[in-house]
Design a protein around this motif. Structure first.
Motif, mmCIF file in Angstrom:
data_model
loop_
_atom_site.group_PDB
_atom_site.id
_atom_site.type_symbol
_atom_site.label_atom_id
_atom_site.label_comp_id
_atom_site.label_asym_id
_atom_site.label_seq_id
_atom_site.Cartn_x
_atom_site.Cartn_y
_atom_site.Cartn_z
ATOM 1 N N GLU A 43 0.833 -1.207 0.000
ATOM 2 C CA GLU A 43 0.000 0.000 0.000
ATOM 3 C C GLU A 43 0.867 1.256 0.000
ATOM 4 N N VAL A 44 1.943 1.247 0.792
ATOM 5 C CA VAL A 44 2.871 2.379 0.816
ATOM 6 C C VAL A 44 3.497 2.569 -0.563
ATOM 7 N N TRP A 45 3.905 1.463 -1.177
ATOM 8 C CA TRP A 45 4.549 1.539 -2.502
ATOM 9 C C TRP A 45 3.604 2.109 -3.552
ATOM 10 N N VAL A 46 2.359 1.643 -3.585
ATOM 11 C CA VAL A 46 1.400 2.124 -4.584
ATOM 12 C C VAL A 46 1.127 3.614 -4.387
ATOM 13 N N ASN A 47 0.953 4.029 -3.142
ATOM 14 C CA ASN A 47 0.718 5.456 -2.875
ATOM 15 C C ASN A 47 1.884 6.309 -3.344
ATOM 16 N N GLN A 48 3.105 5.796 -3.200
ATOM 17 C CA GLN A 48 4.280 6.541 -3.664
ATOM 18 C C GLN A 48 4.280 6.694 -5.186
ATOM 19 N N ASP A 54 -0.421 14.431 -10.959
ATOM 20 C CA ASP A 54 -1.292 15.591 -10.788
ATOM 21 C C ASP A 54 -2.699 15.191 -10.373
ATOM 22 N N THR A 55 -2.908 13.911 -10.209
ATOM 23 C CA THR A 55 -4.238 13.428 -9.869
ATOM 24 C C THR A 55 -4.332 13.077 -8.389
ATOM 25 N N ASP A 56 -5.543 13.116 -7.870
ATOM 26 C CA ASP A 56 -5.825 12.735 -6.490
ATOM 27 C C ASP A 56 -6.341 11.301 -6.538
ATOM 28 N N THR A 57 -5.467 10.339 -6.208
ATOM 29 C CA THR A 57 -5.816 8.919 -6.318
ATOM 30 C C THR A 57 -5.855 8.270 -4.942
ATOM 31 N N GLU A 58 -6.968 7.601 -4.664
ATOM 32 C CA GLU A 58 -7.148 6.880 -3.400
ATOM 33 C C GLU A 58 -6.923 5.393 -3.663
ATOM 34 N N VAL A 59 -6.116 4.747 -2.818
ATOM 35 C CA VAL A 59 -5.752 3.345 -3.017
ATOM 36 C C VAL A 59 -6.353 2.495 -1.897
ATOM 37 N N GLN A 60 -7.022 1.409 -2.298
ATOM 38 C CA GLN A 60 -7.568 0.457 -1.330
ATOM 39 C C GLN A 60 -7.114 -0.941 -1.720
ATOM 40 N N LEU A 61 -6.375 -1.597 -0.821
ATOM 41 C CA LEU A 61 -5.883 -2.946 -1.081
ATOM 42 C C LEU A 61 -6.659 -3.978 -0.272
ATOM 43 N N THR A 62 -6.895 -5.137 -0.878
ATOM 44 C CA THR A 62 -7.505 -6.254 -0.158
ATOM 45 C C THR A 62 -6.402 -7.000 0.571
ATOM 46 N N ALA A 63 -6.498 -7.098 1.875
ATOM 47 C CA ALA A 63 -5.427 -7.686 2.681
ATOM 48 C C ALA A 63 -5.165 -9.141 2.286
ATOM 49 N N ALA A 108 -6.210 -4.602 -5.848
ATOM 50 C CA ALA A 108 -6.180 -3.183 -5.468
ATOM 51 C C ALA A 108 -7.264 -2.422 -6.222
ATOM 52 N N ARG A 109 -7.910 -1.503 -5.524
ATOM 53 C CA ARG A 109 -8.897 -0.615 -6.149
ATOM 54 C C ARG A 109 -8.333 0.794 -6.130
ATOM 55 N N LEU A 110 -8.291 1.427 -7.304
ATOM 56 C CA LEU A 110 -7.765 2.783 -7.426
ATOM 57 C C LEU A 110 -8.921 3.723 -7.768
ATOM 58 N N THR A 111 -9.127 4.731 -6.940
ATOM 59 C CA THR A 111 -10.193 5.699 -7.177
ATOM 60 C C THR A 111 -9.571 7.063 -7.411
ATOM 61 N N GLU A 112 -9.804 7.615 -8.603
ATOM 62 C CA GLU A 112 -9.258 8.928 -8.944
ATOM 63 C C GLU A 112 -10.324 9.995 -8.720
ATOM 64 N N TRP A 113 -9.946 11.057 -8.004
ATOM 65 C CA TRP A 113 -10.882 12.118 -7.654
ATOM 66 C C TRP A 113 -10.523 13.420 -8.353
ATOM 67 N N LEU A 114 -11.564 14.239 -8.589
ATOM 68 C CA LEU A 114 -11.378 15.555 -9.186
ATOM 69 C C LEU A 114 -12.135 16.594 -8.370
ATOM 70 N N GLU A 115 -11.557 17.789 -8.278
ATOM 71 C CA GLU A 115 -12.260 18.931 -7.707
ATOM 72 C C GLU A 115 -12.901 19.687 -8.860
ATOM 73 N N LEU A 116 -14.232 19.788 -8.860
ATOM 74 C CA LEU A 116 -14.903 20.429 -9.986
ATOM 75 C C LEU A 116 -16.123 21.231 -9.534
ATOM 76 N N VAL A 117 -16.625 22.034 -10.458
ATOM 77 C CA VAL A 117 -17.732 22.942 -10.149
ATOM 78 C C VAL A 117 -19.069 22.231 -10.358
#
Length: 236
Positions: A43-48, A54-63, A108-117
């Motif tokens: 999980e640490v490696w993927v976050n790195q 430039d993207t806001d990516t949330e990482v969730q790993l299945t143990a 692993a599940r990768l969720t990419e987020w955006l700040e938008l209007v």
């Protein structure tokens, strides 16, 4: 003869003892990792990997399942993602080649987020947008369609071409930054000289669109590019 046999026995015993000692040294050099530790390291490696993007990516790993037991490695485990991984669902490979070759795969599940209007209220078609009608929210990128807007100031004063509901993501396709019949500023820049004049938009247009504008001084229609709310630039 007996003396020679005793010598051989002592030599074999010494070699066996040395071999056991060497095995113990190598075993002591190996690091044992629990499934929980390997999951945390992955999980640490993927976050790195996404930290510099430039993207806001949330990482969730299945143990990893604890039933696989501890894994030994003579060096730090190696991690990798598939060459053409799915941006939403993938696997992280954990591997080692000494003292034994092994590899594990962690979903692993990768969720990419955006700040938008988005719209703060229901807005009827043809409404001139004001700052209090808009707000910024965080949304999943996979749910976003069209040319999004990330700065409210860029569209304040524009008009929506269709109804907008509360919380609806606003895209440039929903708006006319220049609307037919509006008085617009025409920017002219050539050879280091920049001047401006006014005109009347002959058609609706969003950012980057080419529209016809009637110059109020000459009465001529001019092909121009929409560069902002009620602002166009002549294309030479």
């Amino acid at each position: 003869m007996k003396k020679y046999e005793n010598f051989i026995c002592r030599a074999l015993f010494t070699a066996s003892l040395l071999s056991v000692c060497l095995l113990k040294v190598h075993a002591d050099d190996n690091q044992s990792y629990t499934p929980e530790q390997l999951t945390e390291l992955a999980e640490v490696w993927v976050n790195q990997q996404f930290a510099t993007a430039d993207t806001d990516t949330e990482v969730q790993l299945t143990a990893l399942d604890n039933r696989i037991g501890n894994k030994s490695c003579a060096h730090a485990p190696e991690f990798s993602l598939p060459a053409n991984y799915n941006p939403r669902q993938t696997t992280v490979q954990v591997s080692c080649n000494a003292p034994l070759v092994w590899q594990l795969f962690i979903p692993a599940r990768l969720t990419e987020w955006l700040e938008l209007v988005v719209s703060r209220q229901n807005i009827a078609p043809g409404t001139a947008l004001t700052a209090d009608m808009l707000e910024i929210q965080r949304r999943e990128r996979r749910l976003v369609r069209g040319a999004i807007v990330q700065e409210p100031a860029l569209i304040v004063g524009s008009r929506n071409k269709r109804s907008l509901s509360v919380g609806q993501i606003i895209s440039l396709q929903d708006l006319c930054l220049v609307c037919r019949g509006d008085i617009v500023t025409i920017q002219i820049s050539q050879g280091g000289l920049a001047v401006s004049t006014t005109g009347v938009a002959q058609q609706d247009g969003s950012l980057g669109d080419t529209v016809q504008v009637k110059n109020q001084q000459s009465g001529r229609n001019i092909s121009s590019e929409v560069v902002g709310v009620n602002q166009v630039r002549i294309k030479f």
